[in-house]
Design a protein around this motif. Structure first.
Motif, PDB file in Angstrom:
ATOM      1  N   PHE A  57      -4.259  10.039  -9.186  1.00 14.53           N
ATOM      2  CA  PHE A  57      -5.624   9.520  -9.151  1.00 14.53           C
ATOM      3  C   PHE A  57      -5.793   8.629  -7.932  1.00 14.53           C
ATOM      4  CE2 PHE A  57      -8.811   6.283 -10.018  1.00 14.53           C
ATOM      5  CZ  PHE A  57      -9.877   7.032 -10.479  1.00 14.53           C
ATOM      6  N   ASN A  58      -6.815   8.917  -7.130  1.00 15.97           N
ATOM      7  CA  ASN A  58      -7.134   8.091  -5.967  1.00 15.97           C
ATOM      8  C   ASN A  58      -8.543   7.539  -6.165  1.00 15.97           C
ATOM      9  OD1 ASN A  58      -7.999   7.102  -3.474  1.00 15.97           O
ATOM     10  ND2 ASN A  58      -6.863   8.636  -2.305  1.00 15.97           N
ATOM     11  N   ALA A  59      -8.635   6.208  -6.197  1.00 18.62           N
ATOM     12  CA  ALA A  59      -9.920   5.564  -6.486  1.00 18.62           C
ATOM     13  C   ALA A  59     -10.967   5.843  -5.415  1.00 18.62           C
ATOM     14  CB  ALA A  59      -9.727   4.055  -6.627  1.00 18.62           C
ATOM     15  N   ASN A  60     -10.536   6.369  -4.264  1.00 17.06           N
ATOM     16  CA  ASN A  60     -11.478   6.615  -3.172  1.00 17.06           C
ATOM     17  C   ASN A  60     -12.157   7.975  -3.242  1.00 17.06           C
ATOM     18  OD1 ASN A  60     -11.000   4.171  -1.535  1.00 17.06           O
ATOM     19  ND2 ASN A  60      -8.914   4.961  -1.603  1.00 17.06           N
ATOM     20  N   VAL A 105     -10.800  -8.268  -6.507  1.00 17.94           N
ATOM     21  CA  VAL A 105     -10.556  -7.200  -5.529  1.00 17.94           C
ATOM     22  C   VAL A 105     -11.824  -6.531  -4.987  1.00 17.94           C
ATOM     23  CG1 VAL A 105      -8.208  -6.645  -6.268  1.00 17.94           C
ATOM     24  CG2 VAL A 105     -10.141  -5.502  -7.371  1.00 17.94           C
ATOM     25  N   GLY A 111      -8.961   6.507   1.649  1.00 14.99           N
ATOM     26  CA  GLY A 111      -8.357   5.209   1.418  1.00 14.99           C
ATOM     27  C   GLY A 111      -7.701   4.626   2.647  1.00 14.99           C
ATOM     28  N   MET A 112      -6.994   3.538   2.422  1.00 13.99           N
ATOM     29  CA  MET A 112      -6.377   2.810   3.521  1.00 13.99           C
ATOM     30  C   MET A 112      -4.955   3.279   3.782  1.00 13.99           C
ATOM     31  SD  MET A 112      -5.882  -0.881   1.621  1.00 13.99           S
ATOM     32  CE  MET A 112      -4.335  -1.418   2.358  1.00 13.99           C
ATOM     33  N   SER A 167     -12.940  -1.429 -12.117  1.00 10.08           N
ATOM     34  CA  SER A 167     -11.963  -0.676 -11.322  1.00 10.08           C
ATOM     35  C   SER A 167     -10.527  -1.118 -11.626  1.00 10.08           C
ATOM     36  CB  SER A 167     -12.262  -0.824  -9.827  1.00 10.08           C
ATOM     37  OG  SER A 167     -12.208  -2.180  -9.445  1.00 10.08           O
ATOM     38  N   LEU A 168     -10.331  -2.414 -11.868  1.00  8.94           N
ATOM     39  CA  LEU A 168      -8.974  -2.860 -12.188  1.00  8.94           C
ATOM     40  C   LEU A 168      -8.550  -2.387 -13.576  1.00  8.94           C
ATOM     41  CD1 LEU A 168      -8.444  -6.472 -10.834  1.00  8.94           C
ATOM     42  CD2 LEU A 168      -7.639  -4.305  -9.929  1.00  8.94           C
ATOM     43  N   PHE A 215      -2.044   3.302 -15.385  1.00  4.59           N
ATOM     44  CA  PHE A 215      -0.634   2.881 -15.466  1.00  4.59           C
ATOM     45  C   PHE A 215      -0.122   3.000 -16.908  1.00  4.59           C
ATOM     46  CE2 PHE A 215       2.275  -0.753 -16.333  1.00  4.59           C
ATOM     47  CZ  PHE A 215       3.338  -0.376 -15.531  1.00  4.59           C
ATOM     48  N   VAL A 236      -7.319   1.198 -13.209  1.00  7.84           N
ATOM     49  CA  VAL A 236      -5.945   1.418 -12.709  1.00  7.84           C
ATOM     50  C   VAL A 236      -4.916   0.915 -13.726  1.00  7.84           C
ATOM     51  CG1 VAL A 236      -6.589   1.472 -10.282  1.00  7.84           C
ATOM     52  CG2 VAL A 236      -5.863  -0.682 -11.284  1.00  7.84           C
ATOM     53  N   GLU A 291       0.568   6.575 -17.774  1.00 11.26           N
ATOM     54  CA  GLU A 291       1.809   7.046 -17.137  1.00 11.26           C
ATOM     55  C   GLU A 291       3.033   6.564 -17.912  1.00 11.26           C
ATOM     56  OE1 GLU A 291       1.160   5.564 -13.111  1.00 11.26           O
ATOM     57  OE2 GLU A 291       0.735   7.611 -12.447  1.00 11.26           O
ATOM     58  N   GLY A 335       0.013   1.194  -6.800  1.00 14.64           N
ATOM     59  CA  GLY A 335      -0.529   0.962  -8.136  1.00 14.64           C
ATOM     60  C   GLY A 335      -2.030   0.759  -8.147  1.00 14.64           C
ATOM     61  N   LEU A 336      -2.582   0.267  -7.043  1.00 12.61           N
ATOM     62  CA  LEU A 336      -4.024   0.023  -6.990  1.00 12.61           C
ATOM     63  C   LEU A 336      -4.821   1.289  -6.727  1.00 12.61           C
ATOM     64  CD1 LEU A 336      -4.144  -3.361  -5.087  1.00 12.61           C
ATOM     65  CD2 LEU A 336      -4.950  -2.948  -7.411  1.00 12.61           C
ATOM     66  N   ARG A 337      -4.128   2.361  -6.358  1.00 17.36           N
ATOM     67  CA  ARG A 337      -4.782   3.669  -6.170  1.00 17.36           C
ATOM     68  C   ARG A 337      -5.800   3.648  -5.034  1.00 17.36           C
ATOM     69  NH1 ARG A 337      -2.259   7.338  -9.860  1.00 17.36           N
ATOM     70  NH2 ARG A 337      -1.195   5.960 -11.305  1.00 17.36           N
ATOM     71  N   VAL A 338      -5.529   2.859  -4.017  1.00 17.50           N
ATOM     72  CA  VAL A 338      -6.470   2.794  -2.901  1.00 17.50           C
ATOM     73  C   VAL A 338      -5.867   3.302  -1.599  1.00 17.50           C
ATOM     74  CG1 VAL A 338      -7.841   0.909  -3.855  1.00 17.50           C
ATOM     75  CG2 VAL A 338      -5.866   0.376  -2.415  1.00 17.50           C
ATOM     76  N   LEU A 339      -4.610   3.751  -1.634  1.00 24.35           N
ATOM     77  CA  LEU A 339      -3.975   4.230  -0.399  1.00 24.35           C
ATOM     78  C   LEU A 339      -4.298   5.708  -0.185  1.00 24.35           C
ATOM     79  CD1 LEU A 339      -0.393   2.651  -0.551  1.00 24.35           C
ATOM     80  CD2 LEU A 339      -2.451   1.758   0.546  1.00 24.35           C
ATOM     81  N   SER A 340      -4.499   6.044   1.061  1.00 26.00           N
ATOM     82  CA  SER A 340      -4.722   7.443   1.413  1.00 26.00           C
ATOM     83  C   SER A 340      -3.380   8.164   1.514  1.00 26.00           C
ATOM     84  CB  SER A 340      -5.446   7.533   2.760  1.00 26.00           C
ATOM     85  OG  SER A 340      -5.368   8.845   3.259  1.00 26.00           O
TER      86      SER A 340
END
Lengths: 397, 86
Positions: free
Chosen positions: B58-61, A260, A218-219, B38-39, B46, B42, B49, A200-205
């Motif tokens: 969507f990937n924040a990176n 965060v 990402g992580m 950023s929060l 959500f 996301v 969706e 949900g945080l959209r930070v995973l690779s």
């Protein structure tokens, strides 16, 4: 002031089930990241992680398996290896304690219990659910198994948990509250609910972890445990123990800002505090094991913090998370073990998966291939959600 | 749902995160100019969706946002339209 030394290390992680296997992977720059295999993983968007593979639960008796969540199992196996290396056998007595970090505790037990009562409509869960899932389970079972009856507790500071646990354990020995401490972290968050929450945080690779590299996505979460035996130096010398390294300093700060987003100022303050606590100057540090999660934000912020502390003369930096994954509350213990490799064998473990230098992370990143270097002292960074920063300083024995 | 309908929902979702009335989120507004952190981003994704029954890649990176461009109201509307078409 009493000096605190490391006389034993133990680990279970995605790379190996012990220290020799983990060191071999660190030397080779091998990654433990792969497809997730747990139940319902196919329903996830993110399907990679650094899982502990082929875990043999049969090493525990049926009654132990009823009582130990996977997070406790990892901690016990790592703890046994660390104590054997230290040449210590229980009961360790009231001058010994345990401080273990974990972020999610027995999350698999929560998940299995909720699945039973909500999804499957069952009316009861196994009777040992509470002692399985409590955050202090791993610390308490280490205490029970080895008869350590001094200070025993668990620490939860998200991704900095293990560094905080090691730092607090350092303070127990230094202050004279204990002579021997088992300390580190354990995590077993790679289950459907654990990864679903992170998604949900959209930070995973979706594929690899590439800390400090351009193109990082990402992580990648990892599972495992790391346990260090910390000991009063005089106590260790008196019994003829092999001293692996000195845990010389601990710096802990809070950003008191965003829940965060990282703040380079808070991170830099923690590094400076660890150096001051250890009586080290920035120029003494030969290696920084970075927090290096592989997210856009962390790596940029951490690079700024490292440059702020070290100026233009920053030492070699690597993030071993591209190998063992981000083991959340255990990760600092795995990274402490990486620092021990650098200090004892002169091998700086690399940042696997590194592709292209990122101008926003202008550091001497040890990329893909381990580097030989005589390291006199090392820093290990951990910067957690919640704005909690914990940095450890290790010195060659 | 037509484009105007999607745009109205996107604006409503962004406004809710920004604690603003929807009338203060212009159809040509850029997300960073609106001050969404950023929060908030996301949480807004959500909400998109859940509201549209879609899964937003969507990937924040990824600064260039190759899978879903979240940089402006217009690009979000276009992205939702594309996902709804499947």
């Amino acid at each position: 002031m009493r000096r605190v030394v490391v006389t034993g290390i133990g680990t279970v992680n995605a790379l190996a089930g012990d220290v020799p296997g983990t060191f071999a992977a660190f030397r080779a720059g091998r990654s433990g990241i792969g497809p997730l295999t747990f139940r319902d993983a196919g329903r996830l968007t993110i399907r990679v992680g650094a899982e502990v593979r082929d875990w043999d639960e049969a090493r525990f008796t049926p009654s132990e398996r009823a009582l130990y969540d996977r997070v406790t199992q990892y901690a016990l196996v790592a703890g046994a290896e660390a104590l054997a290396m230290a040449g210590l056998a229980g009961p360790l007595g009231p001058r010994a304690g345990v401080i273990m970090g974990t972020a999610a505790g027995g999350i698999r037990t929560w998940e299995e219990s909720y699945r039973a009562v909500f999804a499957e409509g069952r009316n009861r869960v196994p009777p040992l659910v509470v002692p399985r899932l409590m955050h202090n389970a791993a610390a308490s079972h280490l205490s029970i198994r080895h008869g350590a009856s001094g200070p025993v507790l668990s620490v939860a500071s998200a991704c900095a948990s293990a560094n905080h646990a090691l730092g607090l354990a350092l303070q127990q020995v230094r202050s004279g509250a204990a002579d021997v401490m088992l300390a580190g972290g354990a995590e077993a968050m790679l289950c459907f609910g654990g990864v679903k929450a992170w998604e949900g945080l959209r930070v995973l690779s979706p594929d690899m972890c590439r800390p400090f590299s351009l193109g990082r996505r990402g992580m990648v979460i990892g599972d495992g445990a790391g346990v260090l035996v910390l000991e009063d130096e005089a106590h260790a010398r008196a019994r003829g123990a092999r001293v692996l390294a000195e845990l010389a300093g601990f710096g802990t700060t809070a950003d008191a800002g965003d829940i965060v987003a990282p703040d380079p100022e808070g991170a830099a303050r923690a590094m400076r505090a660890a150096l001051a606590d250890a009586g080290l100057a920035p120029g003494d540090i030969g290696y920084v094991n970075a927090h290096g999660t592989g997210t856009l934000l962390n790596d940029r912020s951490e690079a700024r913090a490292i440059r702020a502390v070290f100026g233009g003369a920053a030492p070699p930096v690597s993030s071993t998370k591209a190998m063992h994954g981000h083991a959340i509350g255990a990760t600092g213990a795995l990274e402490a073990i990486a620092c021990i490799l650098a200090l004892t064998e002169g091998i700086v473990p690399p940042t696997a998966g590194f592709e292209t230098p990122d101008p926003d992370c202008a550091l001497d990143v040890v990329a893909n291939i381990a580097r030989e270097a005589r390291v006199e002292a090392a820093l290990s960074n951990a910067f957690a959600f919640g704005g909690l920063n914990a940095v450890l300083a290790f010195r060659r024995a | 749902m037509d484009r105007a309908g999607i745009e109205a929902v996107v604006i409503e979702i962004l406004a809710a995160q920004l604690l603003l009335p929807p009338s203060e989120v212009a159809p040509d507004a850029r997300v960073d100019d609106l001050g969404l952190d950023s929060l908030g981003k996301v949480e807004a994704i959500f909400a998109l969706e859940e509201r549209f029954g879609i899964s937003v890649p969507f990937n924040a990176n990824e600064p260039d946002q190759p899978d879903f461009d979240f940089q402006s109201v217009g690009s979000i509307v276009a992205g939702v339209e594309r996902l709804l078409r499947g």
